[in-house]
Design an enzyme around this catalytic site. Structure first.
Site, short mmCIF file in Angstrom:
data_model
loop_
_atom_site.label_atom_id
_atom_site.label_comp_id
_atom_site.label_asym_id
_atom_site.label_seq_id
_atom_site.Cartn_x
_atom_site.Cartn_y
_atom_site.Cartn_z
N GLU A 1 36.87 33.42 42.04
CA GLU A 1 36.93 34.88 41.84
C GLU A 1 35.96 34.46 43.28
OE1 GLU A 1 37.01 37.05 38.21
OE2 GLU A 1 34.85 36.60 38.49
N SER B 1 39.07 42.11 42.55
CA SER B 1 39.70 43.56 42.64
C SER B 1 41.18 43.58 42.25
CB SER B 1 39.27 44.56 43.99
OG SER B 1 37.71 44.22 44.39
N HIS C 1 30.03 33.22 35.81
CA HIS C 1 30.54 33.80 35.84
C HIS C 1 29.59 34.05 37.77
CE1 HIS C 1 31.45 38.24 37.61
NE2 HIS C 1 32.34 37.68 36.87
N ASN D 1 37.56 41.38 31.81
CA ASN D 1 36.29 40.55 31.45
C ASN D 1 35.90 41.72 32.04
OD1 ASN D 1 33.88 40.17 31.84
ND2 ASN D 1 33.71 39.75 33.63
N TRP D 2 35.41 42.64 30.45
CA TRP D 2 35.19 44.50 30.21
C TRP D 2 33.53 44.18 31.24
CZ3 TRP D 2 36.73 45.67 24.85
CH2 TRP D 2 38.36 45.48 24.80
N LYS D 3 32.66 42.84 31.02
CA LYS D 3 31.35 42.82 31.39
C LYS D 3 30.98 43.55 30.52
CE LYS D 3 33.08 42.13 35.50
NZ LYS D 3 32.95 42.18 37.88
N GLY E 1 38.48 42.94 36.41
CA GLY E 1 36.82 43.68 35.53
C GLY E 1 37.30 45.11 35.81
N GLY E 2 37.03 45.44 36.15
CA GLY E 2 36.74 47.10 36.41
C GLY E 2 38.41 47.62 35.80
N GLY F 1 34.85 43.64 42.74
CA GLY F 1 33.98 45.20 42.17
C GLY F 1 33.81 45.57 43.74
N GLU G 1 27.80 36.86 38.53
CA GLU G 1 27.06 38.00 38.19
C GLU G 1 26.18 36.92 37.46
OE1 GLU G 1 29.71 40.49 36.92
OE2 GLU G 1 30.41 41.08 38.49
P1 13P Z 1 36.60 43.86 39.34
O1 13P Z 1 37.95 42.68 39.06
O2 13P Z 1 35.69 44.43 39.01
O3 13P Z 1 36.12 42.95 40.64
O4 13P Z 1 35.88 41.98 38.92
C1 13P Z 1 36.09 40.69 39.12
C2 13P Z 1 35.74 39.94 37.89
O5 13P Z 1 34.58 39.61 38.07
C3 13P Z 1 36.05 39.37 36.89
O6 13P Z 1 35.31 38.43 35.60
#
Ligand code: 13P
Length: 251
Positions: A169, A214, A96, A9-11, A235-236, A175, A98
């Site tokens: 999640e 993470s 998600h 997920n590149w956000k 994510g990251g 993050g 967020e």
């Molecule tokens: P991180 O891997 O950056 O913690 O993010 C997880 C995430 O929200 C994937 O959708």
């Protein structure tokens, strides 16, 4: 029997240049294949560019969000399920944390997006997970159950889950660099699978449940070794070629 899945997920990250480099590196690294199905979910504006870059690779495309209205029309700024399909997306993330926290998405709205995506032929990746204070006050299962039930209790919701994906999640792990321990994650994954099994054990055995929060190359193998963890939503680390490749190879 469940093929592992690793989704990036590149956000809201990337540029034409960085995406070219990222996809180039992933294609080279995955040229001899991976056991996992590998998915990338770019920001919507880069889906078309990414689709071209992904030609001749087994990496699959997904969206990060979609409109809760099935029909195209006067919904400024929104993206229809049909548009994601038009550009070759197979998956779409819904709910998600967020989007729940920053854009006010409720369980009901998330369930509607899930239904619209599924009915259109996309595979939804339904995100669930508790806040830190909810975990600390012993509400993890209640929160995850409420988020899951919004979909499970819809008409046709159980059957749809057989062909969909759930991502657990924990919000406190996203993050933050604080990963849930493999045992903490496994406990919640088992709870989710059990809750689906109460409705239909055949569906429960098929639904892929990913862990997110993470995930890195260094912790993925231990997480993915758990019996109810079928891969990761990343994510990251999905923005860094070697990290993401390491995670894909850990499954
Ligand atoms: P991180 O891997 O950056 O913690 O993010 C997880 C995430 O929200 C994937 O959708």
């Amino acid at each position: 029997m469940r093929q592992p899945l690793v989704a990036g997920n590149w956000k809201m990250n990337g540029s034409k240049e960085s995406i070219q480099a990222l996809i180039g590196g992933l294609k080279a690294g995955l040229s001899s294949g991976a056991d996992a199905e590998v998915v990338v979910c770019p920001p919507a504006i880069y889906i078309s560019e990414t689709k071209v870059l992904l030609e001749e690779s087994s990496i699959v495309l997904g969206g990060q969000n979609l409109c809760d209205h099935a029909e195209q029309g006067a919904f400024t700024g929104e993206i229809a399920a049909s548009m994601l399909l038009d550009f070759g997306c197979k998956y779409v993330i819904v709910g998600h944390s967020e989007r729940r926290a920053l854009y006010g998405e409720t369980d009901a709205l998330v369930a509607e997006k899930f239904r619209v995506a599924y009915d259109a032929g996309l595979k939804p990746i339904l995100c669930v997970g508790e806040l830190l204070e909810e975990r600390e006050s012993g509400q993890t299962e209640a929160v995850v159950a409420r988020q899951l039930d919004a979909v499970l209790n819809m008409d046709g919701g159980v059957a749809a889950l057989a062909d969909s994906v759930i991502a657990y999640e924990p919000v406190w792990a996203i993050g933050t660099g604080k990963t849930a321990s493999p045992e903490q994650a496994q406990d919640v994954h088992a709870f989710i699978r059990q809750r689906i099994a109460e409705k239909d054990s055949g569906v429960a055995a098929k639904t892929r449940i990913l862990y997110g929060g993470s995930v890195k190359a260094g912790n993925a193998a231990e997480l993915f070794s758990k019996s109810d963890i079928d891969g990761g939503l990343v994510g990251g680390a999905s923005l860094i070629v070697d990290e993401f490749l390491g995670i894909c190879r850990a499954s």
